[in-house]
Scaffold this motif. Structure first.
Motif, PDB file in Angstrom:
ATOM      1  N   ASP A 219       8.893   6.484  -9.741  1.00 53.72           N
ATOM      2  CA  ASP A 219       8.518   7.545  -8.523  1.00 53.72           C
ATOM      3  C   ASP A 219       7.142   7.293  -8.277  1.00 53.72           C
ATOM      4  O   ASP A 219       6.712   8.025  -7.106  1.00 53.72           O
ATOM      5  N   ARG A 222       5.600   3.998  -4.289  1.00 47.94           N
ATOM      6  CA  ARG A 222       4.758   4.055  -2.894  1.00 47.94           C
ATOM      7  C   ARG A 222       3.141   3.936  -3.250  1.00 47.94           C
ATOM      8  O   ARG A 222       2.458   3.265  -2.436  1.00 47.94           O
ATOM      9  N   SER A 226       1.235   0.722  -1.891  1.00 45.90           N
ATOM     10  CA  SER A 226       0.276   0.686  -1.210  1.00 45.90           C
ATOM     11  C   SER A 226      -1.309   0.270  -1.743  1.00 45.90           C
ATOM     12  O   SER A 226      -1.937  -0.448  -1.057  1.00 45.90           O
ATOM     13  N   ASP A 329       3.752   0.930   6.295  1.00 45.98           N
ATOM     14  CA  ASP A 329       4.246   2.105   5.656  1.00 45.98           C
ATOM     15  C   ASP A 329       5.854   2.348   5.574  1.00 45.98           C
ATOM     16  O   ASP A 329       6.378   2.856   4.555  1.00 45.98           O
ATOM     17  N   GLY A 330       6.375   1.974   6.786  1.00 45.56           N
ATOM     18  CA  GLY A 330       7.960   1.847   6.692  1.00 45.56           C
ATOM     19  C   GLY A 330       8.576   1.153   5.823  1.00 45.56           C
ATOM     20  O   GLY A 330       9.545   1.283   5.200  1.00 45.56           O
ATOM     21  N   ALA A 333       8.375   2.648   2.471  1.00 49.96           N
ATOM     22  CA  ALA A 333       9.485   3.562   2.566  1.00 49.96           C
ATOM     23  C   ALA A 333      10.846   2.810   1.911  1.00 49.96           C
ATOM     24  O   ALA A 333      11.482   3.571   1.055  1.00 49.96           O
ATOM     25  N   ALA A 334      11.064   1.599   2.597  1.00 51.96           N
ATOM     26  CA  ALA A 334      12.378   1.059   2.435  1.00 51.96           C
ATOM     27  C   ALA A 334      12.572   0.739   1.013  1.00 51.96           C
ATOM     28  O   ALA A 334      13.619   0.504   0.233  1.00 51.96           O
ATOM     29  N   HIS A 335      11.180   0.271   0.366  1.00 51.04           N
ATOM     30  CA  HIS A 335      11.391  -0.427  -0.931  1.00 51.04           C
ATOM     31  C   HIS A 335      11.416   0.829  -1.913  1.00 51.04           C
ATOM     32  O   HIS A 335      12.253   0.717  -2.932  1.00 51.04           O
ATOM     33  N   ALA A 336      10.896   1.765  -1.779  1.00 42.60           N
ATOM     34  CA  ALA A 336      10.800   3.022  -2.614  1.00 42.60           C
ATOM     35  C   ALA A 336      12.103   3.600  -2.521  1.00 42.60           C
ATOM     36  O   ALA A 336      12.666   4.355  -3.393  1.00 42.60           O
ATOM     37  N   GLN A 337      12.990   3.510  -1.415  1.00 46.53           N
ATOM     38  CA  GLN A 337      14.402   3.951  -1.402  1.00 46.53           C
ATOM     39  C   GLN A 337      15.314   2.872  -2.092  1.00 46.53           C
ATOM     40  O   GLN A 337      16.093   3.419  -3.045  1.00 46.53           O
TER      41      GLN A 337
END
Length: 456
Positions: A219, A222, A226, A329-330, A333-337
């Motif tokens: 979790d 991100r 970053s 950032d996009g 977000a895709a990696h985190a999903q």
């Protein structure tokens, strides 16, 4: 003169010539990717350049498909074929190191494990991959991204010369001084132009390194990604690293209760002064509290083989690759999903940095065109059970599709799948037209077409 027969091939070759009736056939036809099940008619286990010439002549004169196998790691299975000829270079694995000139000459069947074992004795290395069983040939011809890329460039940037057997059976040397057009094309153009029987590399003073493995709660992905984006932009070039999504294997430094759980990880390799390594690794405690970490000095060849136990031959493989100039950032977000959905311990996702020395080479200096890219992402689907193929391939494809809006048109040819042939032109951008011209010169009949193919 009639077409050569298998008996004629056997009489000419010094190495084994294996056909479907031979006891060794079933073992000889196997490749690294267990998803690939092909039955060549002839396998030439080459032991010298003449064997390579014989195999090329036999395939060409009989109008047969020709596959060239180095380390056998080709995910699309380009190292084999149905009803054709395989030239297996695995027994051509000699290496000669010149410590005074800091160069090494290695035959085309060498793996990076072979290579680093030989160069370690002299405190030298060059950019290779991150798996010891990977062949030097395929990796170098397609690019060559590894722990030393930021400091010394891609594997192909360290290539000084290559011995090549071309489609007409000729032996030529390609370097900055002879057959310069072929030398240019080999550095990024893959196996399109001939069989490289040996590689001469520039070496650099690298012996022992400091390894760092950091496992963070998923979790916090991100925050970790970053941090990586900002850190790698200005990090010392002696630091090779990449973030990953990884199911924790049962390693001693990972608490038992965390085994089998998915983590966001950073894998780091400090190739500078050993005394500075631990201080450099301290940076990776900043993005989040690590659940587990390991920081330790080790021989570079050991660093290169850390992940080998997770990747035995015979797994099912399906990979996708893309380049990016920035980690948006996009994209994060895709990696985190999708990263936390990594299906099994063998599968992973890596974001390799290709800044530093990689970016200091002009885009037209070699066939490798993406000198403006900063990141090379690979989604490596690898798993043991063929029954899981459909759902795990879907994970790779969905993950790749989510990253598409944040990626460049082309990708890293070494990590592309068999269904990526439509991206060939994009992979080479403005270098494509020149590659076609050189392909037409050295392989006008497209004998070497079992690859990410540049058509003449």
């Amino acid at each position: 003169m009639g077409k050569p027969t298998v008996d004629m091939l056997r009489a000419r070759a010094r190495g084994q010539v294996i056909t479907t009736s031979d006891a060794e056939y079933e073992e000889a036809r196997k490749v690294y990717n267990g998803m690939i099940d092909r039955r060549p008619s002839v396998i030439v286990r080459a032991v010298d350049v003449e064997d390579v010439m014989a195999g090329i002549d036999y395939a060409r004169d009989n109008g047969l498909d020709l596959a060239v196998r180095g380390g056998s790691h080709s995910v699309p299975g380009f190292g084999t074929c149905d009803a054709g000829v395989v030239i297996d270079l695995g027994r051509m694995n000699g290496i000669r190191v010149d410590p005074r000139q800091q160069t090494a000459r290695a035959e085309g069947g060498c793996t990076w494990g072979d290579f680093y074992h030989a160069t370690y004795a002299f405190g030298l290395a060059t950019t290779g991959g991150i798996i010891a069983s990977t062949g030097i040939a395929g990796l170098t011809l397609g690019g060559g991204i590894g722990y030393l890329s930021r400091a010394f460039g891609l594997s192909l940037d360290n290539l000084l010369s290559a011995d090549v057997v071309t489609a007409d059976g000729r032996f030529v040397v390609a370097s900055a001084r002879e057959n310069e057009d072929l030398f240019w094309a080999l550095r990024g153009g893959g196996g399109n132009f001939g069989v490289v029987t040996s590689f001469e590399f520039q070496l650099h003073p690298v012996k022992d390194v400091v390894a760092g493995l950091f496992f963070y709660p998923v979790d916090k992905a991100r925050d970790v990604l970053s941090f990586y984006r900002d850190y790698v932009a200005t990090a010392p070039e002696q630091m090779g690293l990449f973030p990953a999504f990884q199911i924790a294997p049962p390693l001693p430094f990972i608490p038992k209760k965390e085994h089998g759980k998915t983590f966001c990880a950073i894998v780091a390799c400090w190739a500078g002064a050993l005394k500075d390594g631990k201080n450099q690794m301290a940076a990776f405690r900043k993005p989040a509290q690590a659940v587990a970490e390991m920081v330790a000095p080790m021989p570079f060849y050991a660093m290169n083989s850390l992940f080998d136990p997770l990747l035995p031959p015979g797994l099912q493989h399906y990979w996708k690759s893309s380049f990016a100039t920035e980690l948006t950032d996009g994209a994060i977000a895709a990696h985190a999903q999708f990263g936390p959905k990594v299906p099994v311990v063998n599968s992973t996702m890596h974001i390799y940095p290709i800044n530093g020395a990689c970016n200091r080479v002009p885009s037209d200096a070699t066939a490798f065109a993406y000198r403006d890219a900063k990141f090379a992402t690979t989604i490596a689907g690898m798993w043991p059970d063929p029954a899981d193929n459909q759902k795990n391939i879907k994970w790779v494809k969905d993950y790749y599709k989510a990253l598409e809006p944040h990626s460049l048109a082309g990708g890293y040819v070494n990590f592309m799948a068999g269904d990526d042939q439509g991206r060939i032109r994009d992979n080479y951008k403005d270098n494509y037209t020149r590659l076609v011209s050189i392909k037409r010169k050295y392989d006008p009949g497209n004998l070497f077409h079992l690859n990410q193919n540049i058509k003449p």
